[in-house]
Design a protein around this motif. Structure first.
Motif, short mmCIF file in Angstrom:
data_model
loop_
_atom_site.label_atom_id
_atom_site.label_comp_id
_atom_site.label_asym_id
_atom_site.label_seq_id
_atom_site.Cartn_x
_atom_site.Cartn_y
_atom_site.Cartn_z
N LEU A 160 -4.44 -15.04 33.99
CA LEU A 160 -5.29 -14.75 35.14
C LEU A 160 -5.55 -13.25 35.28
CD1 LEU A 160 -3.82 -17.22 37.79
CD2 LEU A 160 -6.08 -17.35 36.71
N ALA A 161 -4.56 -12.44 34.92
CA ALA A 161 -4.70 -11.00 35.09
C ALA A 161 -5.41 -10.32 33.93
CB ALA A 161 -3.31 -10.37 35.29
N ARG A 162 -5.29 -10.91 32.71
CA ARG A 162 -5.72 -10.19 31.53
C ARG A 162 -6.94 -10.77 30.82
NH1 ARG A 162 -3.75 -6.17 32.89
NH2 ARG A 162 -2.05 -5.00 31.97
N THR A 163 -7.32 -11.99 31.13
CA THR A 163 -8.41 -12.63 30.39
C THR A 163 -9.48 -13.14 31.34
OG1 THR A 163 -7.35 -14.81 30.40
CG2 THR A 163 -6.82 -13.34 28.57
N ASP A 164 -10.67 -13.25 30.82
CA ASP A 164 -11.79 -13.87 31.54
C ASP A 164 -12.17 -15.15 30.82
OD1 ASP A 164 -12.17 -11.90 33.58
OD2 ASP A 164 -13.08 -10.59 32.08
N VAL B 153 4.73 -17.35 34.32
CA VAL B 153 4.51 -16.03 33.72
C VAL B 153 3.31 -16.04 32.77
CG1 VAL B 153 5.50 -14.27 32.21
CG2 VAL B 153 6.89 -15.26 34.05
N PRO B 154 3.21 -16.99 31.84
CA PRO B 154 2.00 -17.03 31.00
C PRO B 154 0.72 -17.24 31.80
CG PRO B 154 3.73 -18.37 30.03
CD PRO B 154 4.19 -18.01 31.41
N LEU B 155 0.80 -18.07 32.84
CA LEU B 155 -0.38 -18.31 33.66
C LEU B 155 -0.81 -17.05 34.39
CD1 LEU B 155 -2.49 -20.19 34.86
CD2 LEU B 155 -0.78 -20.96 36.53
N VAL C 77 3.40 -16.65 40.67
CA VAL C 77 2.17 -16.38 39.92
C VAL C 77 1.35 -15.30 40.60
CG1 VAL C 77 0.01 -17.36 39.08
CG2 VAL C 77 2.12 -18.68 38.89
N ILE C 78 1.12 -15.43 41.91
CA ILE C 78 0.25 -14.46 42.58
C ILE C 78 0.90 -13.09 42.67
CG2 ILE C 78 -0.96 -16.25 43.88
CD1 ILE C 78 0.65 -15.52 46.32
N SER C 79 2.22 -13.04 42.80
CA SER C 79 2.91 -11.76 42.83
C SER C 79 2.81 -11.06 41.48
CB SER C 79 4.38 -11.96 43.22
OG SER C 79 5.09 -10.74 43.20
N LEU C 80 3.06 -11.80 40.41
CA LEU C 80 3.03 -11.21 39.07
C LEU C 80 1.61 -10.90 38.63
CD1 LEU C 80 4.72 -10.35 36.67
CD2 LEU C 80 4.60 -12.70 35.80
N GLU C 81 0.66 -11.76 38.98
CA GLU C 81 -0.73 -11.49 38.60
C GLU C 81 -1.22 -10.16 39.17
OE1 GLU C 81 -5.30 -13.06 39.29
OE2 GLU C 81 -3.63 -14.14 40.20
#
Length: 268
Positions: free
Chosen positions: A82-86, A76-78, A153-157
């Motif tokens: 991946l979704a929110r930061t660069d 979840v943190p990962l 991870v990929i589903s949640l991202e």
């Protein structure tokens, strides 16, 4: 073009595509139909209730449950990062997340041995701390989580990337900390994807074989999960192996039916 015309255009299936598509369905469905056709239905209950199968089923549920919890705690943190930061190397990190999905299962097991085994990169510190992962139930959990976490991870991202940041920004302006924002704003909005990813993660962990047998072995009562039991039965009692395979097939089918395309972000 009117909507009715567009729908008719979509409804027409070109013959050049219909034939190979039908062959693809047959190719995918035939082995599964073979499991159903060759299941010894009269002996099914007895085979599934045998002590070895019941023990392996209980261990599979234990291992897959812990693997899911580990995947949630780390994945979840990962997914949020991946979704929110660069950050530099983000594409490499995403590739690393996806890599266990395409690795040959035995290669994944060897990689786990070289990473967490006694002679591996982290093996010495773990052994000094009294932790031995290879050929243990904990090792089976690690192997299952290693191959199953990418589904979560990929589903949640994808779901997190689709949530507009203004909701999180509004919570921040009201004094919410990042953990509070994640708990009360972000994750509730991403709950369908979290549930779908978690279900796929659990199902993948339940069916894990290659990495488990390579890293954790095939020890009855300790690491012999249901897929490993199928492998053993296939050599001793093929009919019983088919029965246990039907059970795992039914579980996987049930998960997909419940999700109904939610993992891909759509449903009919």
């Amino acid at each position: 073009m009117s909507r009715r015309t567009a729908r008719r255009a979509r409804a027409r299936t070109p013959a050049a595509l219909a034939v190979p598509a039908a062959l693809a369905l047959v190719f995918l469905a035939l082995p599964l139909a073979g499991v159903v056709a060759h299941t010894p239905w009269r002996d099914l209950a007895g085979q599934l209730s045998s002590p070895a199968v019941v023990r392996a089923l209980g261990l599979s549920l234990l291992v897959s449950g812990w693997a899911l919890l580990l995947s949630l705690a780390l994945g979840v943190p990962l997914a949020w990062l991946l979704a929110r930061t660069d950050f530099p190397g983000k594409a490499l990190v995403r590739s690393l997340v996806l890599l266990p999905m395409v690795l040959p299962p035995t290669v994944a097991g060897v990689a786990l041995l070289r990473g967490f085994g006694r002679g591996g990169l982290l093996g010495g510190p773990l052994e000094a701390a009294g932790v031995t992962l290879p050929f243990s139930t904990a090792g089976a959990v690690v192997a299952a989580a290693f191959v199953a976490m990418p589904f979560l991870v990929i589903s949640l991202e994808g779901a997190l990337a689709g949530i507009h940041p203004r909701y999180e920004e509004a919570a921040a302006t009201m004094g919410a900390t990042l953990p509070q924002t994640l708990r009360y704003v972000t994750l509730p909005m991403a709950t369908p994807a979290l549930v779908a990813g978690g279900a796929l993660c659990w199902a993948r962990a339940l069916g894990e074989f290659g990495a488990t047998i390579t890293f954790a072995g095939n020890l009855p009562g300790a690491t012999q999960t249901l897929p490993l039991q199928v492998y053993l039965l296939l050599q001793q009692d093929p009919a019983a192996a088919t029965s246990v395979s039907l059970l795992l097939l039914a579980v996987a089918t049930a998960v997909l039916v419940v999700l109904r395309g939610r993992w891909l972000g759509h449903s009919r």
